[in-house]
Design a protein around this motif. Sequence first.
Motif, PDB file in Angstrom:
ATOM      1  N   ASN A  96       0.863  -1.179   0.000  1.00  0.00           N
ATOM      2  CA  ASN A  96       0.000   0.000   0.000  1.00  0.00           C
ATOM      3  C   ASN A  96       0.902   1.232   0.000  1.00  0.00           C
ATOM      4  O   ASN A  96       2.088   1.163   0.338  1.00  0.00           O
ATOM      5  CB  ASN A  96      -0.914  -0.009   1.221  1.00  0.00           C
ATOM      6  CG  ASN A  96      -1.946  -1.115   1.155  1.00  0.00           C
ATOM      7  OD1 ASN A  96      -2.416  -1.476   0.080  1.00  0.00           O
ATOM      8  ND2 ASN A  96      -2.277  -1.683   2.301  1.00  0.00           N
ATOM      9  N   ALA A  97       0.348   2.364  -0.365  1.00  0.00           N
ATOM     10  CA  ALA A  97       1.170   3.568  -0.532  1.00  0.00           C
ATOM     11  C   ALA A  97       1.482   4.241   0.802  1.00  0.00           C
ATOM     12  O   ALA A  97       0.635   4.290   1.707  1.00  0.00           O
ATOM     13  CB  ALA A  97       0.460   4.555  -1.447  1.00  0.00           C
ATOM     14  N   ILE A 106       4.244   6.645  -2.354  1.00  0.00           N
ATOM     15  CA  ILE A 106       5.326   5.722  -2.687  1.00  0.00           C
ATOM     16  C   ILE A 106       4.897   4.292  -2.337  1.00  0.00           C
ATOM     17  O   ILE A 106       4.475   4.022  -1.219  1.00  0.00           O
ATOM     18  CB  ILE A 106       6.612   6.061  -1.924  1.00  0.00           C
ATOM     19  CG1 ILE A 106       6.969   7.541  -2.093  1.00  0.00           C
ATOM     20  CG2 ILE A 106       7.752   5.159  -2.375  1.00  0.00           C
ATOM     21  CD1 ILE A 106       7.328   7.937  -3.481  1.00  0.00           C
ATOM     22  N   GLN A 107       5.008   3.400  -3.306  1.00  0.00           N
ATOM     23  CA  GLN A 107       4.746   1.989  -3.073  1.00  0.00           C
ATOM     24  C   GLN A 107       6.050   1.206  -3.199  1.00  0.00           C
ATOM     25  O   GLN A 107       6.827   1.415  -4.130  1.00  0.00           O
ATOM     26  CB  GLN A 107       3.739   1.437  -4.090  1.00  0.00           C
ATOM     27  CG  GLN A 107       2.330   1.973  -3.928  1.00  0.00           C
ATOM     28  CD  GLN A 107       1.430   1.467  -5.044  1.00  0.00           C
ATOM     29  OE1 GLN A 107       1.359   2.071  -6.108  1.00  0.00           O
ATOM     30  NE2 GLN A 107       0.759   0.340  -4.803  1.00  0.00           N
ATOM     31  N   TYR A 124       7.756   2.545  -6.399  1.00  0.00           N
ATOM     32  CA  TYR A 124       6.960   3.112  -7.484  1.00  0.00           C
ATOM     33  C   TYR A 124       6.351   4.408  -6.980  1.00  0.00           C
ATOM     34  O   TYR A 124       5.781   4.454  -5.881  1.00  0.00           O
ATOM     35  CB  TYR A 124       5.862   2.141  -7.922  1.00  0.00           C
ATOM     36  CG  TYR A 124       4.934   2.722  -8.973  1.00  0.00           C
ATOM     37  CD1 TYR A 124       5.315   2.772 -10.301  1.00  0.00           C
ATOM     38  CD2 TYR A 124       3.697   3.246  -8.614  1.00  0.00           C
ATOM     39  CE1 TYR A 124       4.479   3.322 -11.261  1.00  0.00           C
ATOM     40  CE2 TYR A 124       2.855   3.796  -9.570  1.00  0.00           C
ATOM     41  CZ  TYR A 124       3.249   3.830 -10.886  1.00  0.00           C
ATOM     42  OH  TYR A 124       2.417   4.386 -11.829  1.00  0.00           O
ATOM     43  N   VAL A 125       6.477   5.505  -7.762  1.00  0.00           N
ATOM     44  CA  VAL A 125       5.986   6.815  -7.372  1.00  0.00           C
ATOM     45  C   VAL A 125       4.714   7.098  -8.163  1.00  0.00           C
ATOM     46  O   VAL A 125       4.756   7.293  -9.382  1.00  0.00           O
ATOM     47  CB  VAL A 125       7.037   7.914  -7.634  1.00  0.00           C
ATOM     48  CG1 VAL A 125       6.533   9.260  -7.101  1.00  0.00           C
ATOM     49  CG2 VAL A 125       8.368   7.545  -6.998  1.00  0.00           C
ATOM     50  N   ALA A 126       3.566   7.135  -7.479  1.00  0.00           N
ATOM     51  CA  ALA A 126       2.276   7.245  -8.164  1.00  0.00           C
ATOM     52  C   ALA A 126       2.152   8.551  -8.945  1.00  0.00           C
ATOM     53  O   ALA A 126       1.730   8.556 -10.102  1.00  0.00           O
ATOM     54  CB  ALA A 126       1.138   7.121  -7.152  1.00  0.00           C
ATOM     55  N   ASN A 194       7.059  -3.965   6.248  1.00  0.00           N
ATOM     56  CA  ASN A 194       6.236  -3.698   5.072  1.00  0.00           C
ATOM     57  C   ASN A 194       5.555  -4.982   4.637  1.00  0.00           C
ATOM     58  O   ASN A 194       6.067  -6.079   4.863  1.00  0.00           O
ATOM     59  CB  ASN A 194       7.077  -3.141   3.919  1.00  0.00           C
ATOM     60  CG  ASN A 194       6.308  -2.129   3.089  1.00  0.00           C
ATOM     61  OD1 ASN A 194       5.090  -2.198   2.984  1.00  0.00           O
ATOM     62  ND2 ASN A 194       7.017  -1.185   2.493  1.00  0.00           N
ATOM     63  N   GLN A 195       4.375  -4.827   4.035  1.00  0.00           N
ATOM     64  CA  GLN A 195       3.605  -5.970   3.549  1.00  0.00           C
ATOM     65  C   GLN A 195       3.277  -5.731   2.082  1.00  0.00           C
ATOM     66  O   GLN A 195       2.692  -4.708   1.732  1.00  0.00           O
ATOM     67  CB  GLN A 195       2.305  -6.165   4.341  1.00  0.00           C
ATOM     68  CG  GLN A 195       2.497  -6.280   5.852  1.00  0.00           C
ATOM     69  CD  GLN A 195       2.590  -4.921   6.525  1.00  0.00           C
ATOM     70  OE1 GLN A 195       1.877  -3.993   6.151  1.00  0.00           O
ATOM     71  NE2 GLN A 195       3.482  -4.801   7.491  1.00  0.00           N
ATOM     72  N   LEU A 196       3.638  -6.682   1.229  1.00  0.00           N
ATOM     73  CA  LEU A 196       3.419  -6.574  -0.204  1.00  0.00           C
ATOM     74  C   LEU A 196       2.464  -7.680  -0.654  1.00  0.00           C
ATOM     75  O   LEU A 196       2.493  -8.776  -0.100  1.00  0.00           O
ATOM     76  CB  LEU A 196       4.739  -6.700  -0.970  1.00  0.00           C
ATOM     77  CG  LEU A 196       5.732  -5.540  -0.947  1.00  0.00           C
ATOM     78  CD1 LEU A 196       6.219  -5.217   0.459  1.00  0.00           C
ATOM     79  CD2 LEU A 196       6.939  -5.867  -1.816  1.00  0.00           C
TER      80      LEU A 196
END
Length: 206
Positions: A96-97, A106-107, A124-126, A194-196
Amino acid sequence: MDYMNVIYHGPLYFDTIIASGDITVQNDGSLLFDDTPFLKEMMERERTLIQEFEEKFDLDYSKTDFVNLPELFKDVQFDENTNYNESLDAIQYFSNADINAKGYQIQTFLELDKNGNTGILGTYVAEQKMYGSQVNVTLQPRSIENCYDLIPVYDYDAEYTAYISENMIYLYPIDITDESLNQEMQSNCPNSVNQLSSDTKPIEMW
Protein backbone atom coordinates in the motif's frame (compact mmCIF):
# COMPACT_ATOMS: atom_id res chain seq x y z
CA MET A 1 22.51 -11.53 -21.71
CA ASP A 2 19.91 -9.83 -19.53
CA TYR A 3 17.43 -7.32 -20.93
CA MET A 4 14.22 -5.65 -19.84
CA ASN A 5 10.76 -5.93 -21.35
CA VAL A 6 8.58 -2.89 -20.54
CA ILE A 7 4.80 -3.28 -20.77
CA TYR A 8 2.87 0.01 -20.85
CA HIS A 9 -0.68 0.11 -19.48
CA GLY A 10 -1.86 3.28 -21.19
CA PRO A 11 -0.30 6.50 -19.92
CA LEU A 12 -0.76 5.55 -16.27
CA TYR A 13 1.94 3.06 -15.35
CA PHE A 14 4.06 0.25 -16.71
CA ASP A 15 5.42 -3.13 -15.69
CA THR A 16 9.02 -4.17 -16.19
CA ILE A 17 10.06 -7.77 -16.65
CA ILE A 18 13.67 -8.90 -16.75
CA ALA A 19 14.37 -11.61 -19.34
CA SER A 20 17.55 -13.53 -20.01
CA GLY A 21 18.97 -15.38 -22.98
CA ASP A 22 22.18 -16.73 -24.48
CA ILE A 23 24.13 -15.20 -27.37
CA THR A 24 26.97 -17.11 -29.06
CA VAL A 25 29.43 -15.34 -31.37
CA GLN A 26 30.65 -17.82 -33.98
CA ASN A 27 34.05 -17.82 -35.68
CA ASP A 28 32.64 -16.20 -38.81
CA GLY A 29 31.26 -13.31 -36.76
CA SER A 30 27.63 -14.43 -36.98
CA LEU A 31 25.44 -14.64 -33.90
CA LEU A 32 23.32 -17.44 -32.50
CA PHE A 33 20.49 -16.61 -30.10
CA ASP A 34 18.97 -19.08 -27.67
CA ASP A 35 15.97 -18.49 -25.40
CA THR A 36 15.62 -14.76 -26.11
CA PRO A 37 11.89 -14.06 -25.59
CA PHE A 38 10.61 -10.95 -27.35
CA LEU A 39 14.10 -9.70 -28.29
CA LYS A 40 13.31 -9.90 -32.01
CA GLU A 41 10.01 -8.08 -31.53
CA MET A 42 11.68 -5.46 -29.34
CA MET A 43 14.33 -4.75 -31.99
CA GLU A 44 11.74 -4.51 -34.76
CA ARG A 45 9.61 -2.05 -32.77
CA GLU A 46 12.66 0.04 -31.90
CA ARG A 47 13.75 0.15 -35.56
CA THR A 48 10.29 1.35 -36.58
CA LEU A 49 10.34 4.01 -33.87
CA ILE A 50 13.74 5.31 -35.02
CA GLN A 51 12.51 5.51 -38.62
CA GLU A 52 9.47 7.50 -37.49
CA PHE A 53 11.73 9.91 -35.59
CA GLU A 54 13.89 10.43 -38.67
CA GLU A 55 10.84 11.18 -40.83
CA LYS A 56 9.06 13.42 -38.34
CA PHE A 57 12.08 15.50 -37.35
CA ASP A 58 13.99 15.30 -40.66
CA LEU A 59 16.91 13.44 -39.11
CA ASP A 60 19.51 11.12 -40.60
CA TYR A 61 21.16 9.10 -37.84
CA SER A 62 23.57 7.51 -40.33
CA LYS A 63 25.39 10.89 -40.49
CA THR A 64 25.91 11.00 -36.74
CA ASP A 65 27.70 8.93 -34.10
CA PHE A 66 24.39 7.31 -33.14
CA VAL A 67 24.67 3.50 -33.00
CA ASN A 68 21.50 2.16 -34.56
CA LEU A 69 21.42 -1.18 -32.77
CA PRO A 70 18.05 -2.32 -34.20
CA GLU A 71 19.35 -1.71 -37.74
CA LEU A 72 22.34 -3.92 -37.00
CA PHE A 73 19.95 -6.64 -35.81
CA LYS A 74 17.60 -6.54 -38.80
CA ASP A 75 19.22 -9.46 -40.65
CA VAL A 76 19.98 -11.57 -37.56
CA GLN A 77 18.28 -14.96 -37.46
CA PHE A 78 16.62 -15.55 -34.08
CA ASP A 79 15.66 -18.96 -32.81
CA GLU A 80 11.97 -19.84 -32.69
CA ASN A 81 11.26 -19.91 -28.98
CA THR A 82 7.74 -21.13 -28.27
CA ASN A 83 7.97 -20.65 -24.51
CA TYR A 84 7.73 -16.85 -24.34
CA ASN A 85 4.98 -16.73 -21.69
CA GLU A 86 6.76 -19.23 -19.49
CA SER A 87 10.07 -17.37 -19.86
CA LEU A 88 8.46 -14.09 -18.76
CA ASP A 89 6.41 -15.51 -15.92
CA ALA A 90 7.45 -12.98 -13.28
CA ILE A 91 5.27 -11.95 -10.32
CA GLN A 92 5.05 -8.43 -8.92
CA TYR A 93 4.13 -7.67 -5.31
CA PHE A 94 3.22 -4.11 -4.28
CA SER A 95 2.67 -2.50 -0.89
CA ASN A 96 0.00 0.00 0.00
CA ALA A 97 1.17 3.57 -0.53
CA ASP A 98 3.13 5.63 2.00
CA ILE A 99 3.26 9.44 1.75
CA ASN A 100 6.78 10.88 1.72
CA ALA A 101 7.89 14.37 2.81
CA LYS A 102 7.04 15.84 -0.62
CA GLY A 103 3.53 14.43 -0.50
CA TYR A 104 4.20 11.72 -3.08
CA GLN A 105 2.55 8.32 -2.76
CA ILE A 106 5.33 5.72 -2.69
CA GLN A 107 4.75 1.99 -3.07
CA THR A 108 7.41 -0.61 -2.36
CA PHE A 109 7.51 -3.46 -4.86
CA LEU A 110 9.29 -6.77 -5.24
CA GLU A 111 9.28 -8.57 -8.58
CA LEU A 112 10.27 -12.25 -8.48
CA ASP A 113 11.39 -14.29 -11.45
CA LYS A 114 9.60 -17.50 -12.39
CA ASN A 115 12.06 -19.61 -10.37
CA GLY A 116 11.96 -17.40 -7.29
CA ASN A 117 15.76 -17.20 -7.17
CA THR A 118 16.23 -13.55 -8.12
CA GLY A 119 14.14 -10.41 -8.12
CA ILE A 120 13.96 -6.64 -8.32
CA LEU A 121 13.30 -4.59 -5.18
CA GLY A 122 12.34 -0.95 -5.47
CA THR A 123 9.74 1.78 -5.27
CA TYR A 124 6.96 3.11 -7.48
CA VAL A 125 5.99 6.81 -7.37
CA ALA A 126 2.28 7.24 -8.16
CA GLU A 127 2.32 10.99 -8.97
CA GLN A 128 5.23 10.60 -11.39
CA LYS A 129 3.81 7.40 -12.86
CA MET A 130 7.24 5.83 -12.80
CA TYR A 131 9.49 3.49 -10.89
CA GLY A 132 12.02 5.10 -8.57
CA SER A 133 15.00 3.42 -6.94
CA GLN A 134 15.39 -0.28 -7.63
CA VAL A 135 18.03 -2.97 -7.27
CA ASN A 136 18.44 -6.56 -8.41
CA VAL A 137 18.45 -8.98 -5.50
CA THR A 138 19.28 -12.63 -4.98
CA LEU A 139 17.00 -14.67 -2.72
CA GLN A 140 19.16 -16.54 -0.22
CA PRO A 141 17.12 -19.20 1.65
CA ARG A 142 17.15 -19.12 5.43
CA SER A 143 16.71 -22.16 7.65
CA ILE A 144 12.98 -21.39 7.92
CA GLU A 145 10.79 -22.50 5.04
CA ASN A 146 9.61 -19.71 2.69
CA CYS A 147 11.98 -17.18 4.29
CA TYR A 148 14.76 -15.52 2.31
CA ASP A 149 17.41 -12.87 2.74
CA LEU A 150 17.24 -10.38 -0.15
CA ILE A 151 20.87 -9.82 -1.10
CA PRO A 152 21.32 -6.72 -3.33
CA VAL A 153 23.90 -6.76 -6.12
CA TYR A 154 25.26 -3.45 -4.80
CA ASP A 155 24.80 -1.25 -1.72
CA TYR A 156 21.16 -0.32 -1.23
CA ASP A 157 19.32 1.87 1.27
CA ALA A 158 18.13 -1.13 3.31
CA GLU A 159 18.46 -4.91 3.28
CA TYR A 160 15.53 -7.16 4.06
CA THR A 161 14.45 -10.65 4.91
CA ALA A 162 11.28 -11.74 3.15
CA TYR A 163 8.68 -14.21 4.36
CA ILE A 164 6.58 -15.36 1.37
CA SER A 165 3.11 -16.67 2.17
CA GLU A 166 0.79 -17.37 -0.80
CA ASN A 167 0.03 -13.94 -2.35
CA MET A 168 1.76 -11.96 0.43
CA ILE A 169 5.36 -11.00 1.17
CA TYR A 170 6.31 -9.69 4.63
CA LEU A 171 9.55 -7.72 4.89
CA TYR A 172 11.79 -7.58 7.97
CA PRO A 173 15.24 -6.12 8.67
CA ILE A 174 17.81 -8.62 7.46
CA ASP A 175 19.33 -8.98 10.93
CA ILE A 176 16.13 -10.50 12.41
CA THR A 177 16.83 -13.78 14.20
CA ASP A 178 15.23 -17.08 13.21
CA GLU A 179 13.57 -17.23 16.63
CA SER A 180 11.95 -13.82 16.17
CA LEU A 181 10.97 -14.71 12.63
CA ASN A 182 9.26 -17.90 13.81
CA GLN A 183 7.32 -15.92 16.43
CA GLU A 184 6.24 -13.42 13.78
CA MET A 185 4.97 -16.16 11.48
CA GLN A 186 2.96 -17.73 14.27
CA SER A 187 1.39 -14.36 15.10
CA ASN A 188 0.48 -13.30 11.52
CA CYS A 189 3.52 -11.03 11.13
CA PRO A 190 2.44 -8.05 13.30
CA ASN A 191 5.88 -6.37 13.30
CA SER A 192 6.86 -6.64 9.64
CA VAL A 193 8.23 -3.35 8.29
CA ASN A 194 6.24 -3.70 5.07
CA GLN A 195 3.60 -5.97 3.55
CA LEU A 196 3.42 -6.57 -0.20
CA SER A 197 0.68 -8.35 -2.13
CA SER A 198 0.45 -9.73 -5.66
CA ASP A 199 -3.17 -8.52 -5.63
CA THR A 200 -2.09 -4.89 -5.13
CA LYS A 201 -1.30 -2.88 -8.28
CA PRO A 202 0.48 0.44 -8.92
CA ILE A 203 -1.79 3.38 -8.06
CA GLU A 204 -3.46 5.05 -11.04
CA MET A 205 -3.44 8.79 -10.51
CA TRP A 206 -5.20 9.91 -13.70
